[in-house]
Design a protein around this motif. Structure first.
Motif: not given
Ligand code: AMP
Ligand code: MG
Length: 318
Positions: A56, A60-61, A116, A118, A141, A194, A220, A223-224
């Protein structure tokens, strides 16, 4: 590739999994969304091992999974909106992005350099049992090589990751079947990063209309990536007809005939049932020997939005 043990969730297997996590190893974790690749979120070494196992990208957090809202409050600055959302949707398929607390014990690697984090409290009994037994947050993940189709059964995990996991807890097929909804609460109006297992409509009922991150605001939603969740075969969107050398991912009672292989996400047109089947059917169509996959469009409501989002990414140029 050596296959990992796949274990039914029992007091014994949960304690074996907790032991593996304490030793810095990774385990396959059933959740209601998709299976997770879980490691000790407070350990740099374990979190680095997750990135390595999935290949990964480091920007990408990861989501930190917690046993309850009280555990989340120790990691991030939980505000009034977070409280209301957690009250309504946790345990469940909603991930909240919030400011890390100054004393947040979660590895900075998990935040991929952002200030930040998640956080999510999953609803699956086995996930909750393991979080309780382990006593610390789990970075988790989806348990698949980066960019590929997410796993919704224990077998998918073993097929994709082999002995990169110490063991897989078999919690059965995932009840939701798509990843969690990711909501950014670090901004004035909550932003949908997402679409996922909790429909946007349900969130808007609690916190008002959601915004989207500005076009090009890579920070922001790191990962998208446009191409993601991808099968090996090329995928064609919004199919109304089908060619004999295509495999058809159908939806609803009026699916076109004549594909090499057809799997219908929900013949009765139910988006919840469709989400449960999505990733397993993509995998099966991928192995059908067809030249390409043709996918019908789902209605843009409820879980249909999350499914259409995954199909668009699966169809994006790689
Ligand atoms: P996965 O772990 O594969 O379910 O993906 C987690 C998703 O949450 C990715 O789209 C990430 O980019 C997103 N995410 C995780 N942490 C953060 C964060 N701190 N800020 C913004 N997005 C995040
Ligand atoms: Mg994923």
């Amino acid at each position: 590739m050596t296959r990992p043990p796949i274990l039914e969730p029992t007091a014994d297997s949960i304690s074996r999994a907790a032991q593996a996590l304490r030793a810095g190893l990774l385990v396959g974790l059933p959740t209601e969304t998709v299976y997770g690749l879980a490691g000790d979120a407070t350990s740099d070494r374990a979190v680095a091992a997750i990135f390595a196992a999935k290949n990964r990208p480091e920007f990408n957090p990861l989501i930190a999974h917690v046993a309850d809202a009280a555990a989340a409050r120790l990691l991030v600055e939980f505000d009034g909106r977070a409280e209301r959302l957690a009250q309504r949707f946790w345990p469940g398929a909603l991930t909240l992005v919030l400011k890390r607390r100054a004393d947040c014990p979660v590895s900075l690697l998990c935040s991929a350099g952002l200030d930040t984090l998640a956080v999510r409290c999953p609803a699956h009994d086995a996930a909750r049992a393991l979080l309780k037994a382990f006593g610390k947050p789990l970075a988790a993940p989806s348990a698949n090589p980066s960019g590929q189709v997410s796993p919704t059964t224990a077998r998918h995990v073993a097929d994709g990751l082999g002995d990169k996991v110490a063991l897989v807890i078999d919690g059965g097929p995932c009840a939701v079947g798509v990843e969690s909804t990711v909501l950014d609460l670090t901004v004035a109006a909550p932003a949908l990063l997402r679409p996922g297992g909790v429909p946007e409509e349900d969130l808007a009922a609690i916190v008002g209309p959601l915004t989207r991150p500005a076009e090009g605001d890579a920070i922001k939603s790191p990962g998208m990536l446009a191409s993601h969740y991808a099968p090996r075969l090329p995928l064609r969107l919004d199919a109304r007809d089908v060619k004999p050398d295509e495999a058809l991912l159908a939806f609803g009672p009026d699916a076109p005939q004549g594909a090499r292989m057809t799997l219908n996400l929900s013949a009765r047109g139910n988006v919840v049932e469709a989400a449960q089947h999505l990733f397993d059917y993509l995998r099966r169509l991928d192995a059908s020997g067809a030249r390409a996959i043709a996918a019908m469009k789902l209605p843009e409501r409820g879980l249909g939005r999350a499914i259409n989002d995954r199909l668009r990414r699966a169809a994006a140029p790689r």
